[in-house]
Motif scaffolding. Structure first.
Motif, short mmCIF file in Angstrom:
data_model
loop_
_atom_site.label_atom_id
_atom_site.label_comp_id
_atom_site.label_asym_id
_atom_site.label_seq_id
_atom_site.Cartn_x
_atom_site.Cartn_y
_atom_site.Cartn_z
N PRO A 16 0.83 -1.21 0.00
CA PRO A 16 0.00 0.00 0.00
C PRO A 16 0.86 1.25 0.00
CG PRO A 16 0.07 -0.97 2.19
CD PRO A 16 0.82 -1.91 1.28
N GLU A 17 0.41 2.26 -0.72
CA GLU A 17 1.15 3.52 -0.77
C GLU A 17 0.64 4.46 0.33
OE1 GLU A 17 0.83 5.14 -4.63
OE2 GLU A 17 1.97 3.53 -5.61
N GLN A 18 1.14 4.23 1.56
CA GLN A 18 0.73 5.05 2.68
C GLN A 18 1.87 5.08 3.70
OE1 GLN A 18 -2.81 3.19 4.13
NE2 GLN A 18 -1.89 1.19 4.39
N GLU A 19 1.67 5.84 4.76
CA GLU A 19 2.71 5.99 5.77
C GLU A 19 2.97 4.65 6.47
OE1 GLU A 19 4.52 8.93 6.52
OE2 GLU A 19 3.61 9.37 4.58
N LEU A 20 4.24 4.47 6.87
CA LEU A 20 4.64 3.20 7.48
C LEU A 20 3.79 2.80 8.70
CD1 LEU A 20 8.53 3.28 7.17
CD2 LEU A 20 6.96 1.67 6.09
N PRO A 21 3.43 3.72 9.60
CA PRO A 21 2.57 3.30 10.71
C PRO A 21 1.25 2.71 10.25
CG PRO A 21 3.49 5.46 11.14
CD PRO A 21 3.83 5.12 9.73
N LEU A 22 0.69 3.29 9.16
CA LEU A 22 -0.56 2.75 8.62
C LEU A 22 -0.34 1.42 7.93
CD1 LEU A 22 -2.14 6.02 7.19
CD2 LEU A 22 -2.75 4.80 9.29
N VAL A 23 0.85 1.22 7.36
CA VAL A 23 1.18 -0.08 6.75
C VAL A 23 1.22 -1.15 7.83
CG1 VAL A 23 2.94 -1.38 5.51
CG2 VAL A 23 2.46 0.99 4.85
N VAL A 24 1.87 -0.83 8.96
CA VAL A 24 1.91 -1.79 10.07
C VAL A 24 0.51 -2.11 10.54
CG1 VAL A 24 2.69 -2.15 12.45
CG2 VAL A 24 4.21 -1.02 10.82
N PHE A 25 -0.32 -1.07 10.70
CA PHE A 25 -1.69 -1.28 11.14
C PHE A 25 -2.46 -2.13 10.14
CE2 PHE A 25 -6.12 0.33 10.93
CZ PHE A 25 -6.57 -0.15 12.14
N ASP A 26 -2.29 -1.84 8.84
CA ASP A 26 -2.98 -2.59 7.80
C ASP A 26 -2.58 -4.06 7.81
OD1 ASP A 26 -4.68 -2.62 5.32
OD2 ASP A 26 -2.77 -3.27 4.45
N LEU A 27 -1.28 -4.31 7.98
CA LEU A 27 -0.81 -5.70 8.01
C LEU A 27 -1.36 -6.44 9.23
CD1 LEU A 27 2.90 -5.18 6.88
CD2 LEU A 27 1.07 -6.32 5.59
N LEU A 28 -1.43 -5.76 10.37
CA LEU A 28 -2.00 -6.39 11.57
C LEU A 28 -3.47 -6.75 11.35
CD1 LEU A 28 -0.42 -4.21 14.41
CD2 LEU A 28 0.04 -6.63 13.95
N VAL A 29 -4.20 -5.85 10.67
CA VAL A 29 -5.61 -6.14 10.37
C VAL A 29 -5.72 -7.33 9.43
CG1 VAL A 29 -7.68 -5.25 9.23
CG2 VAL A 29 -6.37 -3.77 10.78
N ARG A 30 -4.87 -7.40 8.41
CA ARG A 30 -4.90 -8.52 7.46
C ARG A 30 -4.59 -9.84 8.16
NH1 ARG A 30 -4.72 -7.12 2.00
NH2 ARG A 30 -4.62 -4.86 1.64
N ILE A 31 -3.61 -9.81 9.06
CA ILE A 31 -3.26 -11.03 9.80
C ILE A 31 -4.42 -11.46 10.70
CG2 ILE A 31 -1.76 -11.95 11.61
CD1 ILE A 31 0.51 -10.30 10.38
N LYS A 32 -5.05 -10.48 11.35
CA LYS A 32 -6.19 -10.79 12.21
C LYS A 32 -7.32 -11.42 11.40
CE LYS A 32 -9.54 -8.69 15.35
NZ LYS A 32 -10.00 -7.44 16.01
N ASP A 33 -7.61 -10.82 10.24
CA ASP A 33 -8.68 -11.38 9.40
C ASP A 33 -8.33 -12.77 8.90
OD1 ASP A 33 -10.05 -9.03 9.77
OD2 ASP A 33 -9.47 -8.15 7.84
N ALA A 34 -7.05 -12.94 8.50
CA ALA A 34 -6.62 -14.25 8.00
C ALA A 34 -6.67 -15.31 9.09
CB ALA A 34 -5.21 -14.14 7.43
N ARG A 35 -6.36 -14.94 10.31
CA ARG A 35 -6.45 -15.90 11.43
C ARG A 35 -7.90 -16.27 11.70
NH1 ARG A 35 -2.79 -13.87 16.41
NH2 ARG A 35 -3.41 -15.93 17.19
N THR A 36 -8.79 -15.28 11.53
CA THR A 36 -10.21 -15.53 11.81
C THR A 36 -10.77 -16.60 10.88
OG1 THR A 36 -10.51 -13.27 12.60
CG2 THR A 36 -12.50 -14.47 11.95
N ILE A 37 -10.35 -16.56 9.61
CA ILE A 37 -10.89 -17.53 8.64
C ILE A 37 -9.95 -18.73 8.47
CG2 ILE A 37 -12.17 -15.76 7.40
CD1 ILE A 37 -9.98 -15.64 5.34
N GLY A 38 -8.93 -18.81 9.31
CA GLY A 38 -8.07 -20.00 9.32
C GLY A 38 -6.97 -20.04 8.29
N LEU A 39 -6.67 -18.93 7.66
CA LEU A 39 -5.60 -18.92 6.65
C LEU A 39 -4.22 -18.77 7.26
CD1 LEU A 39 -7.19 -16.69 3.84
CD2 LEU A 39 -7.01 -19.19 3.93
#
Length: 311
Positions: free
Chosen positions: A252-275
Motif C-alpha cells: 500500500p502507498e501510505q505511511e509506514l505506521p498505517l502499513v503496520v496497522f494494515d498488516l496487523l488487520v490482514r493477519i487478524k482477518d486471515a487468522r479468523t478464517i483460518g488462513l
C-alpha cells in the motif's frame, strides 16, 4: 560571551552540513535544518567569522547589521519552535506560517528606523542608544517576539513525558528568562546606572539555551529515524508471516505506521478464517507490533478500537 560566538557558530554549521543528505531525502527534516542555518547566520552577524564592522559597512554603515541579526534570530526561533512542535505532535511536516514572524519583524523594524544617529557600527546597538525611546521599544519588541515563540513551544510541550522534550523545556525556559531579563535591564539602564549582573545572566542563559534547543532538534531527528527503522522492521516481519502462509500482502502507498496497522488487520482477518496459524515466535512478533502501534501511535490505536467496537 564573545569568545563563544565562533564555537557555537561552528557547531551549528557542522550540524547543518551533516544533515544535508537527510534534508534532501526527507522533506520533514527541512524546517529543523532551516532553523539551524538561520541561527548560524544570526550568530555570524555578531562577528563570529567576519568582523561586525565589516558586515555593517557592506550595508551602509548604519547599524543595519543589528536589524538583520534581529530578523534572522526572529525567524530562527520561530522555525525552530514550530519544527519542535511538529515533532512533539508527530506531524509529518511542520506548518511554518512564516507570515507571523514576518509581521513581527515589520513591527520592530518601524521603531528601528526612528532611532537617530545610527551612523557608525555599535556592537551593542540598543545599549548605545538607550537615551531614545524608539531604541528601547525596538529592543523590547524584538525580544518579546522571541519570548513568544519559546513560550508557545513550552505550552505545546505540556504533558509530554519524553526525555527528549526536556531539551526544549530547558532551552526555551533559559531563552524566555534571559529575554525578559534583558528587557528589564535596558529599561533600568535607561533611567539609572546599568546593572552588570543582568547582562552577565543574559549571556549565561540565552546562548546556552539556543544550543540546548538545537540539541533537542538533533535528538528528535535521531528518534524519528529510529522510529522509521523500527517500523520498517515491523513491516518486514509481518509481511513474512503472511508470505509463509501464502497470503498476499500488497504494497500500500501510505505511511509506514498505517502499513503496520494494515498488516496487523490482514493477519487478524486471515487468522479468523483460518488462513494464518502463527507460530509461537510469530505470535510474539504480532503482539509486539500491536503493542508498539498502541503505544507509539495512539491515534491509530483508537482507530483500531473503534473498528473493533463497530464489528
Amino acid at each position: 560571551m564573545d569568545q563563544l560566538y565562533l564555537p557555537i557558530t561552528l557547531v551549528l554549521a557542522a550540524a547543518a552540513i551533516i544533515r544535508i543528505p537527510t534534508v534532501i531525502r526527507q522533506p520533514h527534516a527541512r524546517p529543523a535544518w532551516f532553523a539551524t542555518a538561520l541561527a548560524m547566520l544570526a550568530l555570524m552577524t555578531r562577528g563570529s567569522l567576519i568582523p561586525i564592522q565589516t558586515l555593517d559597512a557592506w550595508l551602509g554603515d548604519q547599524n543595519l547589521i543589528f536589524l538583520v541579526q534581529c530578523w534572522l534570530a526572529t525567524f530562527a526561533f520561530w522555525v525552530m519552535c514550530e519544527a519542535a512542535g511538529a515533532d512533539t505532535r508527530r506531524e509529518r511536516r511542520a506548518s511554518l506560517r512564516l507570515w507571523i514572524p514576518s509581521t513581527w519583524c515589520v513591527v520592530f523594524t518601524v521603531p528601528f528606523f526612528l532611532i537617530q544617529g545610527r551612523k557608525g557600527t555599535d556592537l551593542f546597538f540598543i545599549d548605545a542608544h538607550l537615551g531614545e525611546p524608539s531604541a528601547i521599544v525596538c529592543g523590547i519588541l524584538y525580544m518579546l517576539g522571541i519570548t513568544g515563540s519559546c513560550g508557545r513551544l513550552l505550552v505545546t510541550l505540556r504533558g509530554r513525558p519524553a526525555a527528549a522534550h526536556w531539551f526544549f523545556r530547558i532551552g526555551a525556559s533559559c531563552v524566555v528568562v534571559a529575554s525578559l531579563l534583558w528587557c528589564a535591564s535596558i529599561v533600568i539602564a535607561a533611567h539609572q546606572t546599568p546593572i552588570d549582573w543582568m547582562g552577565t545572566c543574559f549571556d549565561s542563559l540565552f546562548y546556552p539555551g539556543v544550543v540546548i534547543m538545537a540539541l533537542g532538534l538533533v535528538t528528535f531527528a535521531i528518534q524519528r529515524q529510529a522510529r522509521r527503522i523500527t517500523m520498517q522492521r515491523r513491516v518486514s516481519q509481518l509481511r513474512a508471516i503472511l508470505s509463509r502462509n501464502d497470503v498476499i500482502a500488497p504494497d500500500p502507498e501510505q505511511e509506514l505506521p498505517l502499513v503496520v496497522f494494515d498488516l496487523l488487520v490482514r493477519i487478524k482477518d486471515a487468522r479468523t478464517i483460518g488462513l494464518v496459524s502463527p507460530t509461537i515466535a510469530e505470535a510474539k512478533v504480532i503482539a509486539h507490533a500491536t503493542a508498539w502501534v498502541d503505544r507509539a501511535f495512539p491515534q491509530i490505536a483508537s482507530l483500531s478500537t473503534a473498528n473493533g467496537a463497530s464489528s
